[in-house]
Structure formats: C-alpha cells, structure tokens
Design an enzyme around this catalytic site. Structure first.
Site, mmCIF file in Angstrom:
data_model
loop_
_atom_site.group_PDB
_atom_site.id
_atom_site.type_symbol
_atom_site.label_atom_id
_atom_site.label_comp_id
_atom_site.label_asym_id
_atom_site.label_seq_id
_atom_site.Cartn_x
_atom_site.Cartn_y
_atom_site.Cartn_z
ATOM 1 C CE LYS A 36 6.888 -0.693 -12.350
ATOM 2 N NZ LYS A 36 5.883 -1.657 -12.849
ATOM 3 N N GLY A 37 5.845 5.361 -9.067
ATOM 4 C CA GLY A 37 4.794 6.390 -8.942
ATOM 5 C C GLY A 37 5.219 7.822 -9.181
ATOM 6 C CG ASP A 46 3.590 8.067 -5.684
ATOM 7 O OD1 ASP A 46 4.110 7.906 -4.556
ATOM 8 O OD2 ASP A 46 3.032 7.140 -6.290
ATOM 9 C CG ASP A 83 -0.696 6.207 2.580
ATOM 10 O OD1 ASP A 83 -1.709 6.909 2.697
ATOM 11 O OD2 ASP A 83 -0.717 4.973 2.719
ATOM 12 C CE LYS A 105 -3.515 8.643 0.759
ATOM 13 N NZ LYS A 105 -4.381 7.569 0.245
ATOM 14 C CG PHE A 138 -6.285 4.131 -3.571
ATOM 15 C CD1 PHE A 138 -5.225 3.793 -2.742
ATOM 16 C CD2 PHE A 138 -6.205 3.812 -4.916
ATOM 17 C CE1 PHE A 138 -4.092 3.147 -3.245
ATOM 18 C CE2 PHE A 138 -5.084 3.164 -5.440
ATOM 19 C CZ PHE A 138 -4.036 2.835 -4.588
ATOM 20 C CG ASP A 151 0.006 1.648 -9.202
ATOM 21 O OD1 ASP A 151 0.475 2.317 -8.260
ATOM 22 O OD2 ASP A 151 -0.077 0.404 -9.176
ATOM 23 N NE ARG A 191 2.723 2.674 -12.456
ATOM 24 C CZ ARG A 191 2.894 2.609 -11.137
ATOM 25 N NH1 ARG A 191 2.837 3.694 -10.413
ATOM 26 N NH2 ARG A 191 3.124 1.457 -10.553
HETATM 27 P P1 5GP Z 1 3.877 4.913 2.409
HETATM 28 O O1 5GP Z 1 5.128 4.103 2.494
HETATM 29 O O2 5GP Z 1 4.039 6.373 2.748
HETATM 30 O O3 5GP Z 1 2.721 4.278 3.149
HETATM 31 O O4 5GP Z 1 3.347 4.802 0.958
HETATM 32 C C1 5GP Z 1 3.959 5.341 -0.054
HETATM 33 C C2 5GP Z 1 3.598 4.614 -1.327
HETATM 34 O O5 5GP Z 1 2.301 3.973 -1.267
HETATM 35 C C3 5GP Z 1 3.504 5.631 -2.408
HETATM 36 O O6 5GP Z 1 4.754 5.772 -3.018
HETATM 37 C C4 5GP Z 1 2.460 5.058 -3.313
HETATM 38 O O7 5GP Z 1 3.105 4.218 -4.249
HETATM 39 C C5 5GP Z 1 1.578 4.217 -2.438
HETATM 40 N N1 5GP Z 1 0.326 4.940 -2.078
HETATM 41 C C6 5GP Z 1 -0.014 5.479 -0.892
HETATM 42 N N2 5GP Z 1 -1.227 6.075 -0.958
HETATM 43 C C7 5GP Z 1 -1.648 5.930 -2.224
HETATM 44 C C8 5GP Z 1 -2.823 6.371 -2.941
HETATM 45 O O8 5GP Z 1 -3.742 7.046 -2.447
HETATM 46 N N3 5GP Z 1 -2.878 6.009 -4.254
HETATM 47 C C9 5GP Z 1 -1.904 5.287 -4.864
HETATM 48 N N4 5GP Z 1 -2.072 5.004 -6.149
HETATM 49 N N5 5GP Z 1 -0.783 4.878 -4.237
HETATM 50 C C10 5GP Z 1 -0.664 5.203 -2.930
HETATM 51 MG MG MG Z 2 5.377 4.556 -4.593
#
Ligand code: 5GP
Ligand code: MG
Length: 185
Positions: free
Chosen positions: A42-43, A99, A102, A130, A151, A158, A164
């Site tokens: 949803k982000g 969004d 990470d 990040k 974070f 969220d 959000r």
């Molecule tokens: P990844 O698969 O790259 O580790 O993470 C991606 C997802 O993790 C993003 O789409 C998001 O939903 C969530 N996420 C990663 N870091 C953050 C953060 O700092 N804040 C929030 N709210 N969600 C995060």
């Molecule tokens: Mg996400």
C-alpha cells in the site's frame, strides 16, 4: 498523530520538488513507448498518485501488493499477494514504483515476476532510498530522496498500518514503536 513524530525529514514542498525532478526525466524516457506503471501497495499509493500526474504521456496503471513488515520495523517474510495481469505487462515498458527501497527484497522479487510475465523492460523507481540497509544487489533507477537509517512514516508509509495520511515524511518517536512492539497502542 503529529505528536508521535520526532522530526520532519521531508516537508511537502521538498517532496513535490523531488518528484518534479524525476518526473521530467521519466517523461523524456517514456515519451514514445507503451508504458505500464506498477505501484506496490500500500505504501506507494500517495507517491504514485503525485508522480503519474507529472508524467504527461499515455500510460497504464497497475498494482502489486507486497507485505514485508508486520508489526515491527524489521522486514519479515515477503508475501506477494497480487500481481498485474499478463496483458498489463507483456510487451510493455514497466516502471515499478515503491515507497522505499530498504533491503531491496520487495523490488527484486516483483521485478523478477514482471520479467517472467513478459515485460520488455522493468525500471525501478523509489520515493525513498536507504542504501545502507541493502541486502540484495539492486538499485533504484530513479529515486527522489536518499535518507538515513531511520524508520520513516507519512506520505503513504505506515507504522502498524497508521500514519499513511501524514502529508510529510517524518521519523517516529522511538517510544511510539517501542510501546507498540511491547503490545501497547
Ligand atoms: P525491502 O523489501 O526493500 O526491505 O522493503 C521494502 C518495504 O518495506 C517498503 O515497501 C516499505 O513498505 C517497508 N519499509 C522499509 N523501510 C521502511 C521505513 O523506514 N518506513 C516504513 N514505513 N516502511 C518501510
Ligand atoms: Mg511497501
């Protein structure tokens, strides 16, 4: 809700100028091809709404749904729940929008699925990045902002399903997520 924010990382004016700068590049890149924008729910909902309105070329919008965060701030198992239909992707140039990049696992997994469904090209576009958290070898082809390892919430992002609808991006106060992780509100 605003009281739970420790500090503002990106205010509304900065967000819009960051989006404007990548939107100009994207408009040039996709001017003459069949483009599908795939937004990861949803982000990315707030970001993609602002982004596509600044890319004045014909495009289709499709969605993927991935959940990697449960109640906490660490990634859990990745669950891909919804992916675009074949005809939204096959033979298309795809811009995959999330969004935040990470660990990179979400973008990597969805990008692979889109190629498997016949996309000609899949570029990645992240509102936030990040890089210090990366666990897999992926980079954002387009990104609006690099942020430190905090974070972030707001502008679609969220914590435990909330925040959000904040119009800016902020860092949560540590006591808010500590309270939530230990079972509080
Ligand atoms: P990844 O698969 O790259 O580790 O993470 C991606 C997802 O993790 C993003 O789409 C998001 O939903 C969530 N996420 C990663 N870091 C953050 C953060 O700092 N804040 C929030 N709210 N969600 C995060
Ligand atoms: Mg996400």
């Amino acid at each position: 809700m605003h009281d739970d924010i420790d500090r503002i990382l990106l205010d509304e004016a900065r967000i819009i100028s960051g989006i404007d700068s990548i939107a100009a590049e994207l408009t040039e890149l996709y001017r003459n091809v069949d483009l599908t924008v795939v937004a990861v729910l949803k982000g990315s909902c707030v970001f993609v709404a602002d982004l596509i309105r600044r890319i004045p070329v014909p495009l289709q919008l499709a969605f993927a749904c991935a959940e990697s965060y449960r109640q906490g701030t660490e990634p859990g198992t990745l669950d891909l729940r919804l992916l675009p239909h074949g005809e939204e992707v096959a033979g298309q140039y795809v811009l995959l929008v999330d969004d935040i990049l990470d660990s990179g696992r979400t973008m990597e997994a969805i990008q692979k699925e889109l190629f498997d469904r016949g996309a000609l090209d899949v570029k990645t576009c992240a509102f936030l990045d990040k890089p210090v958290r990366r666990q897999v070898d992926i980079r954002a082809d387009f990104r609006c902002f690099e942020i430190e390892d905090v974070f972030a919430v707001g502008y679609g992002l969220d914590f435990a399903g909330k925040y959000r609808n904040l119009p800016y991006v902020g860092a949560l106060r540590p006591e808010v997520f500590n309270a939530s992780l230990s079972g509080g509100a």
